[in-house]
Design a protein around this motif. Structure first.
Motif, PDB file in Angstrom:
ATOM      1  N   UNK A  17       0.635  -1.299  -0.039  1.00 29.11           N
ATOM      2  CA  UNK A  17       0.020   0.209  -0.152  1.00 29.11           C
ATOM      3  C   UNK A  17       0.817   1.268  -0.031  1.00 29.11           C
ATOM      4  N   UNK A  18       1.861   1.155   0.423  1.00 28.05           N
ATOM      5  CA  UNK A  18       2.755   2.417   0.445  1.00 28.05           C
ATOM      6  C   UNK A  18       3.249   2.949  -0.747  1.00 28.05           C
ATOM      7  N   UNK A  19       3.220   1.748  -1.761  1.00 22.95           N
ATOM      8  CA  UNK A  19       3.587   2.118  -3.196  1.00 22.95           C
ATOM      9  C   UNK A  19       2.648   2.713  -4.080  1.00 22.95           C
ATOM     10  N   UNK A  58       4.219  11.450  -3.978  1.00 19.96           N
ATOM     11  CA  UNK A  58       2.839  10.936  -4.339  1.00 19.96           C
ATOM     12  C   UNK A  58       2.431   9.588  -3.644  1.00 19.96           C
ATOM     13  N   UNK A  59       3.308   9.203  -2.664  1.00 23.89           N
ATOM     14  CA  UNK A  59       3.016   7.926  -2.178  1.00 23.89           C
ATOM     15  C   UNK A  59       3.228   8.008  -0.740  1.00 23.89           C
ATOM     16  N   UNK A  60       2.748   7.259   0.061  1.00 24.70           N
ATOM     17  CA  UNK A  60       3.221   7.118   1.597  1.00 24.70           C
ATOM     18  C   UNK A  60       4.582   7.086   1.805  1.00 24.70           C
ATOM     19  N   UNK A  61       5.338   6.404   0.994  1.00 22.73           N
ATOM     20  CA  UNK A  61       6.886   6.552   1.011  1.00 22.73           C
ATOM     21  C   UNK A  61       7.373   5.788   2.096  1.00 22.73           C
ATOM     22  N   UNK A  62       6.782   4.878   2.913  1.00 20.14           N
ATOM     23  CA  UNK A  62       7.196   3.987   3.849  1.00 20.14           C
ATOM     24  C   UNK A  62       7.115   2.717   3.821  1.00 20.14           C
TER      25      UNK A  62
END
Length: 72
Positions: free
Chosen positions: A39-41, A68-72
């Motif tokens: 989901x982070x991607x 543009x993502x959660x990035x974690x």
């Protein structure tokens, strides 16, 4: 794994995610392992910038999509 093989894996992953045709594998390339979707991607539909990076304003935006993502 070299950069060309990594790029081929990324293109194939994006094509699978978008439901398009799979690109032909590179000659002599190893069969890439399936990548898990996390989901982070997932990317949000935010406008891209030609100005400074949102995450690191000291550099120009290179359209990596991290903002543009959660990035974690």
């Amino acid at each position: 794994m070299n950069e060309e093989m990594l790029r081929a894996m990324i293109r194939e992953s994006i094509a699978r995610h978008l439901g398009g045709d799979r690109p032909a594998p590179l000659a002599g390339a190893e069969t890439p392992q399936p990548l898990a979707v996390h989901a982070s991607q997932y990317r949000y539909a935010l406008p891209e910038s030609d100005g400074p990076c949102i995450i690191e304003p000291g550099v120009t935006c290179n359209h990596c999509g991290y903002c543009q993502t959660h990035g974690h």
